[in-house]
Design a protein around this motif. Structure first.
Motif, PDB file in Angstrom:
ATOM      1  N   CYS A  10       2.181  -2.693 -10.637  1.00 57.24           N
ATOM      2  CA  CYS A  10       2.854  -3.524 -11.510  1.00 57.24           C
ATOM      3  C   CYS A  10       2.965  -5.082 -10.850  1.00 57.24           C
ATOM      4  N   GLY A  11       2.838  -6.239 -11.588  1.00 58.44           N
ATOM      5  CA  GLY A  11       2.623  -7.345 -11.150  1.00 58.44           C
ATOM      6  C   GLY A  11       0.901  -7.621 -10.679  1.00 58.44           C
ATOM      7  N   THR A  12       0.593  -7.732  -9.623  1.00 53.20           N
ATOM      8  CA  THR A  12      -0.697  -8.130  -9.180  1.00 53.20           C
ATOM      9  C   THR A  12      -1.304  -6.779  -8.958  1.00 53.20           C
ATOM     10  N   PRO A  13      -2.620  -6.259  -9.739  1.00 54.85           N
ATOM     11  CA  PRO A  13      -3.180  -5.101  -9.596  1.00 54.85           C
ATOM     12  C   PRO A  13      -4.018  -5.345  -8.075  1.00 54.85           C
ATOM     13  N   LYS A  14      -3.975  -4.048  -7.603  1.00 56.65           N
ATOM     14  CA  LYS A  14      -4.579  -3.752  -6.462  1.00 56.65           C
ATOM     15  C   LYS A  14      -5.464  -2.654  -6.560  1.00 56.65           C
ATOM     16  N   MET A 149       9.572   9.246 -10.689  1.00 53.83           N
ATOM     17  CA  MET A 149       8.886   8.029 -10.441  1.00 53.83           C
ATOM     18  C   MET A 149       9.581   7.361  -9.011  1.00 53.83           C
ATOM     19  N   VAL A 150       8.731   6.321  -8.514  1.00 53.25           N
ATOM     20  CA  VAL A 150       9.179   5.511  -7.373  1.00 53.25           C
ATOM     21  C   VAL A 150       8.529   4.151  -7.394  1.00 53.25           C
ATOM     22  N   HIS A 151       9.155   3.271  -6.952  1.00 65.47           N
ATOM     23  CA  HIS A 151       8.420   1.679  -7.009  1.00 65.47           C
ATOM     24  C   HIS A 151       8.526   1.825  -5.330  1.00 65.47           C
ATOM     25  N   LEU A 152       7.234   1.389  -4.885  1.00 70.41           N
ATOM     26  CA  LEU A 152       6.938   1.514  -3.564  1.00 70.41           C
ATOM     27  C   LEU A 152       6.646   0.071  -3.072  1.00 70.41           C
ATOM     28  N   SER A 156       3.476  -1.122  -6.258  1.00 69.99           N
ATOM     29  CA  SER A 156       2.984  -0.008  -7.081  1.00 69.99           C
ATOM     30  C   SER A 156       4.200   0.853  -7.694  1.00 69.99           C
ATOM     31  N   LEU A 157       4.050   1.316  -8.670  1.00 68.79           N
ATOM     32  CA  LEU A 157       4.894   2.820  -9.186  1.00 68.79           C
ATOM     33  C   LEU A 157       3.911   3.809  -8.893  1.00 68.79           C
ATOM     34  N   ALA A 158       4.679   5.164  -8.235  1.00 69.71           N
ATOM     35  CA  ALA A 158       4.078   6.095  -8.170  1.00 69.71           C
ATOM     36  C   ALA A 158       4.705   7.289  -8.897  1.00 69.71           C
ATOM     37  N   PHE A 159       4.188   8.233  -9.691  1.00 64.62           N
ATOM     38  CA  PHE A 159       4.766   9.210 -10.460  1.00 64.62           C
ATOM     39  C   PHE A 159       4.033  10.481 -10.394  1.00 64.62           C
TER      40      PHE A 159
END
Length: 632
Positions: A10-14, A149-152, A156-159
């Motif tokens: 989310c935000g800036t893609p990496k 789901m978790v925001h890291l 990033s968001l991992a699911f």
């Protein structure tokens, strides 16, 4: 049935390291032993493990749409995929496969989020749209299939389908949420509004999330709800005919598979109904299996055997005994979060037994919630009649005082165990039902917690979310609100979690035909008299199945699929009960008074009180903490 996992920035893609996604999917190997793959692009990675059920060779995932714009990973089954494909072809869609996965992709491209209302099935899936650079996460109506789901810390968001998929990510913090411990101690599981680990979320049943690279994460959106505010009109005969039609449709739609199929058979109303309807629709004998216990009062294999003989099924059975307690660490590993439903162990055993012959098994889950089959729902309906007669200003001092003074006599005959009834009548309907549904009441939890734990909890009590859910339910009556809570709170958190984890642990797909959404929507609008008649809950379902099932199977007292833990903890497992107070994992948390834990164990062993469920909860919490390697 499958396992999915992914990472989305989310935000800036990496860049996404494909090895991280691969490790997450490797942790889900049991959910999909037949194959797997990973796909990554700047800012996103999707992974999949496959258990082949439909179009065995032709639907690998991650799956790309024909135009290459969208990529899908999908866990579940879409039962109406053939009809959906025909409709989409008429609208111009093209297909390369014969399965249901590609139908989801085409439906998304045709209708966007509105595609969900057209899907009849159980599912959790993720679709990445490469043109819009969005991620669409969705979960089925009842939460049959899970999604964590978790925001890291890297944005990033991992699911993943299970918490263990997230545990494989190196940035996940393993810190226990004390509010989840309060939830768990109250209900025996961690409900869907929370996770045992801080920061981890579960996508609620009947919800979706639409995420964009260039925006802050959007909250979940509800796309489906069950409505108890309507009422059917018509005679019992007409309603029964409609119900039978819906039952047949629910069962027949879930028998589509390219692999061997069978059913769980406990000998109760629900599983017997499913088997009867399967036998009616099949030219071949139905494969059935059941689990029994070494405690005769809890063993239902005789009823299951009788139904199997009536419908000529290929039936097998197995017995669970205290020696199976050695598998408790494996149970903790299956569920990741602490989970203390006493029927988890026999459910796992019956899944193992089924998997020896079939890859898909139909269950009877969901009927008690939809048709008012639990004793607590019948009791609640009666209590609501009392509340309607006596205002709360009168009930509170009278019944509230009786509830405080009446002894908790677990050893006494049922008629003399009125303490919980008085306590419930002294409260509102929502508060009373929350008390009846809970495993450990607030008074006992307060005694168990240390002062430090009480400070961490503050004003939070686990009953609050359930009470709020009931108060906001689309419903007319107290019974409506109780059933709504069972379908939205209890069912996804306890029943469906149990069946998903135990079946997937042995790579078995479990399907719930009595949770066909059209069937549940029909049941939610039944008049009270068609749900409960006298002391009988689930009345219309039983009445409808009289044409197929024996009377004593339909109308015998409900027993439930429960392990004889109480007897085991007083016998061969006494040392486990006594050892819980000295457990390393639990004692190190500082959450509980060890002296009070020891006292509870002694009371249970000597038969002064029945604390089996609480002791089992604490044993499973201890094992879960060890499995997670989490800090308090």
């Amino acid at each position: 049935m499958c396992g999915i996992a992914g990472i989305f920035h989310c935000g800036t893609p990496k860049p996404v390291d494909p090895r991280r996604v691969e490790r997450m999917t490797d942790a889900l190997l049991h959910r999909g032993p037949d194959g797997g793959d990973v796909w990554t692009e700047h800012g996103v990675g999707l992974g999949h493990r496959r258990l082949s059920i439909i179009d065995i060779a032709g639907s690998p995932q991650p799956m790309h749409s024909i135009d290459g714009r969208c990529v899908l990973v999908f866990n579940g089954e879409i039962y109406n995929y053939r009809e959906l494909r025909r409709e989409l072809k008429e609208l111009g869609a093209q297909f390369r496969t014969e399965g249901d996965s590609e139908a989801i992709l085409a439906a998304w491209q045709q209708w966007g989020p509105a595609c969900l209302s057209r899907l009849d099935g159980m599912f959790a899936f993720a679709i990445y749209d490469r043109a819009d650079r969005t991620l669409f996460l969705a979960r089925d109506r009842f939460g049959v299939k899970p999604l964590f789901m978790v925001h890291l810390s890297d944005g990033s968001l991992a699911f993943a389908s299970e918490l263990k998929g997230l545990l494989a990510h190196p940035l996940l913090r393993r810190e226990v949420d004390p509010l989840a411990v309060e939830d768990y101690l109250t209900w025996g599981y961690v409900p869907d509004h929370r996770s045992i680990l801080k920061g981890v979320e579960k996508l609620p049943a009947g919800h979706y999330r639409l995420l964009r690279h260039d925006q802050q994460p959007a909250p979940p959106v509800q796309w489906w709800d069950v409505d108890f505010s309507k009422r059917h009109k018509g005679s019992t005969a007409d309603l029964s005919a409609q119900l039978l039609h819906l039952l047949r449709e629910g069962v027949e739609s879930r028998t589509v598979a390219d692999v061997p199929l069978g059913a769980f058979l406990s000998g109760g109303v629900d599983s017997s109904s499913v088997v009867a309807l399967m036998a009616e629709a099949s030219r071949e004998p139905v494969n059935t299996c059941s689990i029994g216990f070494d405690v005769a009062a809890l063993d239902e294999t005789g009823y299951a055997r009788r139904i199997a003989q009536q419908f000529g099924t290929n039936h097998r059975e197995r017995i669970v005994d205290p020696d199976d307690f050695g598998a408790v660490d494996m149970l903790a590993g299956m569920f990741d979060e602490p989970f203390a439903d006493g029927s988890a162990l026999p459910t796992w055993r019956v899944c193992q037994l089924a998997r020896e012959n079939v890859t898909v098994a139909l269950s009877g889950d969901g009927a008690d919630e939809a048709f008012a089959g639990y004793r607590r729902q019948v009791f609640h309906a009666r209590e609501e009649q009392v509340r309607a007669i006596f205002p709360r200003a009168l009930r509170q001092p009278v019944f509230g005082t009786l509830g405080k003074l009446w002894p908790k006599a677990d050893w006494a005959p049922q008629a003399l165990r009125a303490k919980s009834t008085f306590q419930a009548l002294g409260a509102s309907g929502e508060e009373g039902y929350a008390r009846g549904l809970s495993v450990t009441p607030p008074e006992l939890r307060a005694l168990l917690y240390t002062e430090a734990m009480q400070r961490q909890l503050g004003d939070y009590r686990a009953e609050q979310p359930l009470i709020a859910m009931m108060q906001g339910a689309p419903a007319r009556s107290g019974l409506d609100r109780a059933q709504y809570a069972d379908l939205k709170f209890w069912l996804p958190g306890d029943i469906l979690t149990k069946v998903d984890r135990t079946s997937m642990a042995v790579s078995l797909e479990a399907r719930e035909p009595l949770l066909d959404h059209r069937l549940v929507e029909f049941a939610a609008a039944l008049p009270h008299s068609e749900r409960i008649k006298g002391h009988q809950g689930k009345w219309l379902l039983k009445h409808t199945m009289e044409r197929m099932l024996p009377h004593d199977v339909l109308y015998r007292p409900k027993q439930g699929f429960v392990t004889p833990i109480s007897e085991w903890l007083r016998g061969p497992l006494q040392s486990e009960a006594l050892g819980i107070a000295a457990s390393g994992a639990l004692s190190e948390t500082g959450w509980f008074s060890t002296s009070h834990l020891k006292h509870l164990a002694q009371q249970h062993i000597f038969g002064r009180s029945d604390h089996a469920r609480l002791l089992w909860q604490l044993i499973m919490l201890d094992r879960s903490l060890r499995h997670l390697g989490a800090s308090a």
